[in-house]
Scaffold this active site. Structure first.
Site, PDB file in Angstrom:
ATOM      1  N   ASP A   1       3.456 -21.453   0.935  1.00 23.22           N
ATOM      2  CA  ASP A   1       4.134 -21.692  -0.660  1.00 23.22           C
ATOM      3  C   ASP A   1       3.413 -23.691  -0.985  1.00 23.22           C
ATOM      4  O   ASP A   1       3.830 -24.187  -0.987  1.00 23.22           O
ATOM      5  CB  ASP A   1       5.786 -22.110  -0.235  1.00 23.22           C
ATOM      6  CG  ASP A   1       6.416 -20.912   0.600  1.00 23.22           C
ATOM      7  OD1 ASP A   1       5.502 -19.955   0.101  1.00 23.22           O
ATOM      8  OD2 ASP A   1       7.034 -20.866   1.138  1.00 23.22           O
TER       9      ASP A   1
ATOM     10  N   GLU B   1      10.666 -15.632  -8.241  1.00 24.53           N
ATOM     11  CA  GLU B   1      11.013 -16.981  -6.948  1.00 24.53           C
ATOM     12  C   GLU B   1       9.719 -17.460  -6.748  1.00 24.53           C
ATOM     13  O   GLU B   1       8.480 -17.111  -7.389  1.00 24.53           O
ATOM     14  CB  GLU B   1      10.946 -16.214  -5.144  1.00 24.53           C
ATOM     15  CG  GLU B   1       9.921 -16.032  -4.832  1.00 24.53           C
ATOM     16  CD  GLU B   1       9.933 -15.740  -3.246  1.00 24.53           C
ATOM     17  OE1 GLU B   1      11.543 -15.449  -3.310  1.00 24.53           O
ATOM     18  OE2 GLU B   1       9.059 -14.953  -2.537  1.00 24.53           O
TER      19      GLU B   1
END
Length: 457
Positions: free
Chosen positions: A27, A204
């Protein structure tokens, strides 16, 4: 006079080509430079802390010292999994958006915000918890990102809405301050297509880029293994971003695993800009193997990577493929054609055209020549080990062979031209230059010069 320093990867292709940039950091988020410094953060495999590192260049982040700026409490709220931090500079202060579970339920994930008034976000002393971002529902929520547009600041995040049978959808709202919503959430994307529901039904990891009169919003979909991939939403820059009808989802994913480059599960990206202040850079994570033992969430080897983001003639982004390891990447654009005309391969056939549907077909690495250090060879990015080769006057793309004949056919002398352009002359043949003629890549004399000269973009 001393020799000029060798150009860096970023000098050649606009971005560094370290791959990975930072190991075991999923991420990944890289800021735009602030006072000459890029800052990096990302999820650590232990999911127990927030880290920040900084450097004057993107490449420098690879070896920069990393500081732990916050650790989860030993018990209670935020004592569980710590996920997907993002670092934003808003109103002269730093903010970290992150997701956290609780110690008694590590998957009770909610969104939280830290604030620092200090100039350097690597200083742990500055960080104070501002609290949870409250939404309409007390449910699984994560991956908050923020952006400003037309005088308003927005939050985009992923959440499990109780009445929708998916793991997470994407929502947008205007912010009253960096940690408080000013408007009701608007759902702008739900996983419905086959590539969004592999393993889990997920949208997401949103990231926003405003360019060319549009707002582009990337997101990630499916489980966090090799099926993880990226999609794209687009809205007109003049549209009401809080109206779900303003957002259009591209039917197919824009960035997926690639067997040839051996990069799997690319996703949860962010965007930054290169040191030139112009080149857009895609930041993402991916593994360098496909098969995982156990739950992929606990496999630590999602590494942070960067590569150049390209733009089509119509102003839309071109993502291509996760390019894998290797040196600087260039596209060869004939000097006598438009800047959106490129040398590309279709299998072994080499052509020159404006077809932008497959960016990777136009990407090459010009490296040390197979025939020796005084030559260069042109290797395909999406077919590693395949090289441009001249056979009986025809230019082809073929897999390398370990013989002198192939090396000579696939090696060139690089001839500098004005304005950073180059010509490529076949090794050992003084009159054999790569040339552009009526949409074909041929071999012939260097005159007229514009037909044997290429821009490197």
């Amino acid at each position: 006079a001393p020799a000029a320093p060798a150009p860096t990867d970023a000098d050649v292709s606009g971005v560094p080509t370290l791959d990975p940039l930072v190991t075991q950091r999923a991420d990944p988020f890289v800021t735009h430079p602030v006072d000459g410094t890029y800052y990096f953060t990302g999820s650590v495999p232990e999911y127990d802390r927030l880290v920040v590192r900084g450097a004057p260049t993107i490449a420098g982040l690879a070896t920069a010292t990393e500081t732990v700026v916050w650790r989860r409490p030993a018990s209670g709220r935020m004592g569980g999994h710590i996920w997907a931090p993002e670092l934003h500079r808003i109103g002269g202060r730093w903010y970290i958006y992150f997701a956290a579970g609780d110690s008694d339920d590590v998957f009770r994930i909610r969104m939280y915000v830290l604030e620092s008034v200090l100039a350097d976000p690597r200083d742990p002393a500055g960080w104070q918890l501002r609290g949870q971002i409250r939404t309409e529902w007390d449910s699984f929520a994560l991956d908050a990102t923020t952006f400003a547009h037309r005088g308003r600041r927005y939050l985009v995040w992923a959440q499990s809405e109780p009445e929708i049978a998916v793991n997470s959808s994407l929502y947008i709202a205007q912010l009253a301050n960096p940690w408080t919503l000013a408007t009701k959430p608007v759902r702008i994307a739900t996983p419905t297509r086959s590539w969004e529901v592999q393993g889990f039904a997920v949208n997401e990891g949103a990231a926003v880029l405003v360019r060319n009169g549009r707002v582009f919003l990337t997101f990630s979909a499916s489980a966090t293994d090799s099926r993880y991939c990226m999609g794209l939403l687009t809205a007109d820059a003049d549209a009401d971003l809080l109206d779900h009808r303003s957002w259009v989802k591209r039917p197919e994913p824009v960035f997926v695993s690639n067997e040839q480059t051996r990069r799997w599960g690319p996703g949860h990206n962010s965007f930054t800009v290169a040191e030139d202040g112009v080149t857009d850079v895609l930041v993402y994570h991916a593994r360098d193997y496909r098969d995982i033992t156990g739950d992929p969430l606990y496999d630590p080897n999602r590494h942070a990577r960067v590569q150049k983001l390209y733009w089509d003639a119509d102003g839309t982004p071109l993502f291509g493929i996760p390019v894998g390891a290797g040196g600087p990447i260039v596209r060869l654009s004939p000097a006598d054609a438009s800047r959106y005309t490129f040398v590309r391969h279709v299998g072994s056939t080499v052509v020159v055209d404006t077809d932008s549907r497959a960016l990777a077909d136009t990407q090459f690495r010009i490296g040390v020549g197979l025939a020796g250090a005084d030559t260069v060879s042109v290797q395909s990015v999406d077919q590693p080990g395949w090289y441009l080769r001249v056979v009986d006057g025809t230019v082809r793309l073929d897999p390398a062979r370990d013989d002198a004949g192939f090396a000579g056919q696939a090696s060139f002398h690089r001839v500098p031209r004005a304005n950073g352009r180059v010509s490529l002359r076949l090794a050992g043949v003084s009159s054999a230059f790569l040339r552009h003629e009526d949409g074909r890549l041929t071999v012939g004399p260097a005159v007229p010069a514009h037909q044997s000269t290429f821009r490197l973009t």
